[in-house]
Design a protein around this motif. Sequence first.
Motif, PDB file in Angstrom:
ATOM      1  N   ALA A   1       0.830  -1.206   0.000  1.00  0.00           N
ATOM      2  CA  ALA A   1       0.000   0.000   0.000  1.00  0.00           C
ATOM      3  C   ALA A   1       0.865   1.256   0.000  1.00  0.00           C
ATOM      4  N   ASP A   2       1.930   1.249   0.775  1.00  0.00           N
ATOM      5  CA  ASP A   2       2.806   2.424   0.839  1.00  0.00           C
ATOM      6  C   ASP A   2       3.496   2.692  -0.497  1.00  0.00           C
ATOM      7  N   VAL A   3       3.892   1.633  -1.196  1.00  0.00           N
ATOM      8  CA  VAL A   3       4.519   1.809  -2.506  1.00  0.00           C
ATOM      9  C   VAL A   3       3.507   2.383  -3.494  1.00  0.00           C
ATOM     10  N   VAL A   4       2.271   1.890  -3.453  1.00  0.00           N
ATOM     11  CA  VAL A   4       1.227   2.409  -4.346  1.00  0.00           C
ATOM     12  C   VAL A   4       0.996   3.894  -4.071  1.00  0.00           C
ATOM     13  N   LYS A   5       0.951   4.272  -2.804  1.00  0.00           N
ATOM     14  CA  LYS A   5       0.761   5.681  -2.467  1.00  0.00           C
ATOM     15  C   LYS A   5       1.964   6.519  -2.896  1.00  0.00           C
TER      16      LYS A   5
ATOM     17  N   LEU B   1       3.667   6.034  -5.433  1.00  0.00           N
ATOM     18  CA  LEU B   1       3.551   6.174  -6.883  1.00  0.00           C
ATOM     19  C   LEU B   1       2.321   6.988  -7.301  1.00  0.00           C
ATOM     20  N   GLY B   2       1.621   7.540  -6.323  1.00  0.00           N
ATOM     21  CA  GLY B   2       0.494   8.421  -6.625  1.00  0.00           C
ATOM     22  C   GLY B   2      -0.864   7.772  -6.633  1.00  0.00           C
ATOM     23  N   GLY B   3      -0.931   6.494  -6.260  1.00  0.00           N
ATOM     24  CA  GLY B   3      -2.192   5.769  -6.308  1.00  0.00           C
ATOM     25  C   GLY B   3      -2.989   5.835  -5.025  1.00  0.00           C
ATOM     26  N   LYS B   4      -4.212   5.320  -5.100  1.00  0.00           N
ATOM     27  CA  LYS B   4      -5.125   5.273  -3.964  1.00  0.00           C
ATOM     28  C   LYS B   4      -5.460   3.809  -3.678  1.00  0.00           C
ATOM     29  N   PRO B   5      -4.686   3.159  -2.804  1.00  0.00           N
ATOM     30  CA  PRO B   5      -4.865   1.721  -2.585  1.00  0.00           C
ATOM     31  C   PRO B   5      -5.970   1.395  -1.585  1.00  0.00           C
ATOM     32  N   PHE B   6      -6.538   0.218  -1.745  1.00  0.00           N
ATOM     33  CA  PHE B   6      -7.420  -0.342  -0.720  1.00  0.00           C
ATOM     34  C   PHE B   6      -7.249  -1.849  -0.718  1.00  0.00           C
ATOM     35  N   LEU B   7      -7.355  -2.447   0.469  1.00  0.00           N
ATOM     36  CA  LEU B   7      -7.311  -3.897   0.597  1.00  0.00           C
ATOM     37  C   LEU B   7      -8.708  -4.452   0.374  1.00  0.00           C
ATOM     38  N   THR B   8      -8.791  -5.600  -0.273  1.00  0.00           N
ATOM     39  CA  THR B   8     -10.119  -6.135  -0.586  1.00  0.00           C
ATOM     40  C   THR B   8     -10.134  -7.650  -0.653  1.00  0.00           C
ATOM     41  N   ASP B   9     -11.297  -8.185  -0.399  1.00  0.00           N
ATOM     42  CA  ASP B   9     -11.623  -9.593  -0.620  1.00  0.00           C
ATOM     43  C   ASP B   9     -13.137  -9.655  -0.740  1.00  0.00           C
ATOM     44  N   CYS B  10     -13.659 -10.755  -1.252  1.00  0.00           N
ATOM     45  CA  CYS B  10     -15.104 -10.918  -1.354  1.00  0.00           C
ATOM     46  C   CYS B  10     -15.601 -11.896  -0.301  1.00  0.00           C
ATOM     47  N   ASN B  11     -16.871 -11.822  -0.014  1.00  0.00           N
ATOM     48  CA  ASN B  11     -17.471 -12.692   1.002  1.00  0.00           C
ATOM     49  C   ASN B  11     -17.404 -14.159   0.594  1.00  0.00           C
TER      50      ASN B  11
END
Length: 368
Positions: A66-70, A72-82
């Motif tokens: 997440a820190d690397v994505v930020k 690089l200018g990105g907006k990260p989020f962690l995700t998974d599906c139910n």
Amino acid sequence: MAKSKVYFTNLRASFGRNLLQKLEKLIKEAGIGNIDFQNKYAAIKIHFGEPGNLAFLRPNYAKVVADVVKELGGKPFLTDCNTLYVGRRKNALDHLDTAYENGFSPFSTGCHVLIGDGLKGTDETLVPIDGDYVKEAKIGAAIMDADVFISLTHFKGHEATGFGGCLKNIGMGCGSRAGKMEMHSSGKPHVNQQLCVGCGSCQKDCAHSAITITDRKASIDHSKCVGCGRCIGRCPVDAVEAASDEANDILNCKIAEYTWAVVKDRPCFHISLVVDVSPNCDCHSENDLPIVPDVGMFASFDPIALDQACADAVNAQPSVPGSILDERERCHHDHFTDTHPDTNWESCLEHGVKLGLGTREYELITIQ
């Protein structure tokens, strides 16, 4: 097709450089910076682990990505599906509680957690793919809304697919409840009459009038049922169950087709950590002794090559004394098949190659 590049670093650390710093160096050397992240939403697909399981990836690794994505200018989020099965991740509220309980909070990871298919597992995007087994994949809507997709995978064994690697993390993990049911089942859901209390919740939520209540028990007319899975998420007593009767090889092929639906037409990057290689999925509320010693961290733009490299690395290891692999007769020359003899992990990669997901031929580049 030319060989794909897979980058690798081992788990040796020093006073001046820890494993988190090595992971950061690995993904940067592997080329994550070549993706345009500027003001882009970046989904980082991870497994938050079922409570009681201790083999899932530590949230510290997710923070690095997440820190690397930020950076690089990105907006990260962690995700998974139910999940399709009954457990602590069946709906978004319990799923978020589980994620926080296992350490995946915005404060520990530096980014928010979004459950990809919504409160009840029904927020999905239909992705046309016209595969051999799947014509229209049902993917969590938040995942498909992202501009960039990153998979962060705990590479381990799996009781149905042989191993749970990059494709399993993406294909099965990003499917909505209906998508998971499509992959796991050749049939449609049914009602466990012993558990059903006749409350009618499933009937109210069925858009196709496939459910009837007789003598305070629900039943599903499969001639009307379209397999959307909404009744599974709606039932307050978990009486509606998926068929879960698909052959393992076809399950693997469906996973490959769902992976294709997720990654096609947008920038993607894939990371796999071969640590705590438990014999079964992190969906279990327990984890058994790892079957092999820890190996290292891998990254690639090619999910097929990444899974192949990780599988080769595991098969090159000795078994851990006392593990289920150590106790079983080894006659397949493959640690995953010896652990789960009814599985064939190669069917997933073979089908993925056919789809154009990548190649099993790879060049392994070691990062110190």
